[in-house]
Design a protein around this motif. Structure first.
Motif, short mmCIF file in Angstrom:
data_model
loop_
_atom_site.label_atom_id
_atom_site.label_comp_id
_atom_site.label_asym_id
_atom_site.label_seq_id
_atom_site.Cartn_x
_atom_site.Cartn_y
_atom_site.Cartn_z
N GLY A 184 0.94 -1.29 -0.04
CA GLY A 184 -0.01 0.10 0.11
C GLY A 184 0.83 1.31 0.01
O GLY A 184 1.85 1.32 0.68
N GLY A 185 0.50 2.15 -0.71
CA GLY A 185 1.18 3.57 -0.93
C GLY A 185 2.55 3.35 -1.86
O GLY A 185 3.35 4.40 -1.75
N THR A 186 2.79 2.58 -2.48
CA THR A 186 4.12 2.24 -3.24
C THR A 186 3.70 3.04 -4.66
O THR A 186 4.70 2.97 -5.21
CB THR A 186 4.56 0.94 -3.42
N GLY A 187 2.59 3.57 -4.97
CA GLY A 187 2.41 4.17 -6.03
C GLY A 187 1.63 3.60 -7.38
O GLY A 187 2.00 3.88 -8.57
N LYS A 188 0.92 2.35 -6.87
CA LYS A 188 0.04 1.79 -8.11
C LYS A 188 -0.93 2.70 -8.63
O LYS A 188 -0.85 2.81 -10.11
CB LYS A 188 -0.64 0.63 -7.36
N THR A 189 -1.68 3.20 -7.93
CA THR A 189 -2.62 4.22 -8.56
C THR A 189 -1.99 5.42 -9.33
O THR A 189 -2.32 5.66 -10.39
CB THR A 189 -3.55 5.02 -7.30
N PHE A 190 -0.87 5.98 -8.81
CA PHE A 190 0.00 6.80 -9.30
C PHE A 190 0.44 6.47 -10.93
O PHE A 190 0.17 7.09 -12.00
CB PHE A 190 1.33 7.34 -8.70
N1 LIG Z 1 6.26 8.98 -8.58
C1 LIG Z 1 5.53 9.46 -7.79
N2 LIG Z 1 5.68 10.79 -7.67
C2 LIG Z 1 5.00 11.44 -6.67
N3 LIG Z 1 4.17 11.06 -5.96
C3 LIG Z 1 3.84 9.64 -6.04
C4 LIG Z 1 4.66 8.71 -6.91
N4 LIG Z 1 4.15 7.64 -6.75
C5 LIG Z 1 3.24 7.92 -5.84
N5 LIG Z 1 3.18 9.14 -5.37
C6 LIG Z 1 2.14 9.53 -4.23
O1 LIG Z 1 2.22 8.57 -3.07
C7 LIG Z 1 0.70 8.61 -2.60
C8 LIG Z 1 0.67 7.08 -2.57
O2 LIG Z 1 0.64 6.37 -3.86
P1 LIG Z 1 -0.74 5.66 -4.36
O3 LIG Z 1 -1.92 6.09 -3.82
O4 LIG Z 1 -0.57 5.59 -6.03
O5 LIG Z 1 -0.39 4.21 -3.96
P2 LIG Z 1 -0.96 2.73 -4.05
O6 LIG Z 1 0.19 1.59 -4.16
O7 LIG Z 1 -2.00 2.89 -5.05
O8 LIG Z 1 -1.65 2.42 -2.77
P3 LIG Z 1 -2.88 1.64 -2.16
O9 LIG Z 1 -2.29 0.09 -2.31
O10 LIG Z 1 -3.13 1.85 -0.45
O11 LIG Z 1 -3.94 1.88 -2.90
C9 LIG Z 1 0.13 9.17 -3.51
O12 LIG Z 1 -0.24 10.44 -2.85
C10 LIG Z 1 0.84 9.47 -4.65
O13 LIG Z 1 0.51 10.52 -5.46
#
Ligand SMILES: Nc1ncnc2c1ncn2[C@@H]1O[C@H](COP(=O)(O)OP(=O)(O)OP(=O)(O)O)[C@@H](O)[C@H]1O
Length: 525
Positions: free
Chosen positions: A384-390
């Motif tokens: 979680g939070g490793t930037g998948k949604t990004f």
């Molecule tokens: N390369 C990046 N540059 C800037 N911000 C980033 C980057 N990747 C991720 N973030 C930021 O980090 C935060 C967490 O990223 P994100 O929501 O994409 O994670 P996730 O893997 O989808 O989390 P989850 O599994 O909990 O849904 C967000 O605020 C996102 O904007």
């Protein structure tokens, strides 16, 4: 009422009901409450405009007569004690004495401090209000019936009330009684009495319809619905307020705002005749549609094509979606293409630069396969939070900036809200809720959804581990079926040759089958 609780003689009145102004020195609080709430008038010659005045007389018969003792008149109405004791209050410059006091109870007046008229009511004739008859009406065959929880269904169906109602009996009575037809339904009880036992109206002793068809007939024209008949009778609003509202909003709102307004009115079922509102306002609602069409059609390309040229011949010019003309009637495709290309480009440039090395590798792997257009399945797993949604957002912007389609779905409604243009996978692909190993999605090969899927470059499915594997299998089977039509080999490629990226984190998934052992859970994955 039980006789023990009845107050049968006038002696009981005086301790309970008062119609006199109290002594200001003995009970100043009561005096001020009576003065504020329980004095009628001034009316009569002193105040001809008082609401109680009818034909220049007080309809409540104030001022009453002075009288030293409470009594009951020959009609059974109580005459309360109103002594000529010199007490008075002054209202609007007029002196009002005990003759203008509205009967009250000391306790209630002090307790609730408001106008509470209390009357001694010891016999039916004292009640001054007429009886009220509730007249039900209903659509054909939809009369209300009352039955107990444990009633036998045959007994219920045998009830008289199932076969007839006051409303249908009214029409039956109209059919045979010329006098009945002279009365409206509301007037009916003034001349006819409802006999509950026989379930018929008998003359109390009138104009009305003899059938439902007749109710739907106005000025000789039979309308197809009761609503249209009501509209013809002027019983429904004529929607003028909605027409005016849309016209007024057009001074400050754009065409798309007005379309939204019209759609909202439709969804709320506010308009009596939407088609009439549409006819009167379509020119305002259509404002801007032409502009969007022109944007979409990229009319310069049309002109160039007519001259054996194309925008491709001009370096750096965006290339239009040539299939748009044929797909412009497909709402699903229109929706997915309705992104501002310039915005998408800016967004992509910004996000792409921010990608981490790991994200960039995944991005490039996915985009290479998307460009090859030969199908492919990815699974992106990350804490979680490793930037998948990004990453999904960056990939989506990369595809949308080129005018192509990417479908963003998630297993849950909440996760879908985080994706740009996201939907739940179940609603997007019509995946059945009751899943088995043979389930398929309800996608017809010639449907708009099938056309959308054909034009789709990439499917992103976030939080994939949250659903049962049967959901993926159902989509796989369905896509193979839809794309078999184009190329028979598609049925051998996973998901019919579409590129699909699954994302999620198994560590974030809780056990969803209570009591199941690990082995069973692993089978689901
Ligand atoms: N390369 C990046 N540059 C800037 N911000 C980033 C980057 N990747 C991720 N973030 C930021 O980090 C935060 C967490 O990223 P994100 O929501 O994409 O994670 P996730 O893997 O989808 O989390 P989850 O599994 O909990 O849904 C967000 O605020 C996102 O904007």
């Amino acid at each position: 009422m039980h006789s023990d609780y009845k107050l049968p003689t006038v002696e009981f009145i005086d301790p309970i009901i008062y119609a006199e102004i109290p002594n200001i020195h003995e009970d100043p609080e009561l005096y001020s409450l009576v003065n504020e709430f329980m004095i009628h008038g001034p009316c009569g010659a002193e105040n001809i405009n008082c609401p109680c005045m009818v034909d220049k007389k007080c309809s409540k018969n104030f001022p009453k007569q002075f009288c030293n003792h409470s009594s009951v008149d020959q009609n059974g109405f109580p005459l309360y004690r109103r002594r000529n004791d010199g007490h008075f209050v002054e209202k609007s410059g007029v002196k009002l004495d005990n003759r203008n006091v509205v009967p009250y109870n000391k306790y209630l007046l002090k307790r609730y401090q408001s106008h509470i008229n209390v009357e001694w009511c010891n016999q039916g004739s004292s009640i001054k209000y007429p009886s009220v008859v509730r007249l039900p009406f209903h659509l054909p065959g939809q009369q209300q019936i009352i039955y107990g929880e444990d009633d036998d269904i045959d007994d219920v169906l045998d009830k008289h009330s199932v076969a007839s109602s006051m409303f249908t009996a009214w029409m039956e009575c109209n059919a045979v009684n010329a006098d009945a037809r002279k009365l409206t339904y509301v007037e009916f009880p003034t001349k006819f009495v409802w006999h509950r036992g026989d379930r018929i109206w008998k003359p109390r002793k009138v104009k009305g319809p003899k059938s439902f068809e007749e109710i739907r007939t106005v000025n000789g024209e039979e309308y197809s619905s009761f609503r249209d008949a009501c509209y013809a009778l002027g019983l429904l609003d004529d929607d003028k307020e909605y027409i005016d509202a849309i016209k007024e909003a057009s001074h400050s709102g754009s065409g798309s705002y007005l379309q939204f307004l019209f759609a909202t009115l439709l969804m709320c079922n506010s308009m009596s005749k939407p088609e009439v509102v549409w006819k009167n306002t379509w020119e305002y609602l259509a404002d801007g549609i032409l502009y969007h069409q022109r944007q979409r059609f990229k009319s310069p390309e049309q002109v160039l094509l007519r001259n054996n040229l194309s925008l491709k011949n001009f370096k750096n010019m965006p290339i239009p979606d040539v299939d748009y003309v044929s797909s412009s009637n497909n709402r699903l495709i229109t929706e997915e293409l309705n992104y501002d290309i310039t915005n998408m480009k800016n967004k992509f440039d910004r996000m792409f630069l921010a990608l981490t090395n790991e994200q960039r590798h995944i991005f490039e792997d996915i985009m290479t396969v998307v460009k090859q257009n030969k199908g492919g399945v990815f699974f992106v797993c990350g804490y979680g939070g490793t930037g998948k949604t990004f990453l999904w957002k960056t990939v989506s912007a990369a595809i949308r900036k080129d005018g192509h389609i990417v479908l963003n779905v998630a297993s849950s409604e909440i996760a879908s809200l985080l994706l740009p243009g996201g939907r739940t996978a179940h609603s997007r692909f019509i995946i059945p809720f009751e899943l088995t190993e043979d389930s398929i999605c309800k996608i017809n090969r010639s449907s708009d959804l099938a056309s959308l899927l054909r034009k789709t470059s990439l499917i992103i499915w976030d939080e994939a581990p949250m659903v049962h594997k049967h959901a993926f299998e159902a989509l796989d089977r369905s896509l193979k079926d839809v794309f078999l039509f184009e190329n028979s080999t598609n049925s051998d490629i996973p998901f019919g040759g579409k590129v699909i990226v699954f994302g999620g984190d198994f560590r974030q998934i809780l056990l969803v089958i209570p009591g199941e052992v690990d082995k069973t859970l692993l089978m689901l994955l």
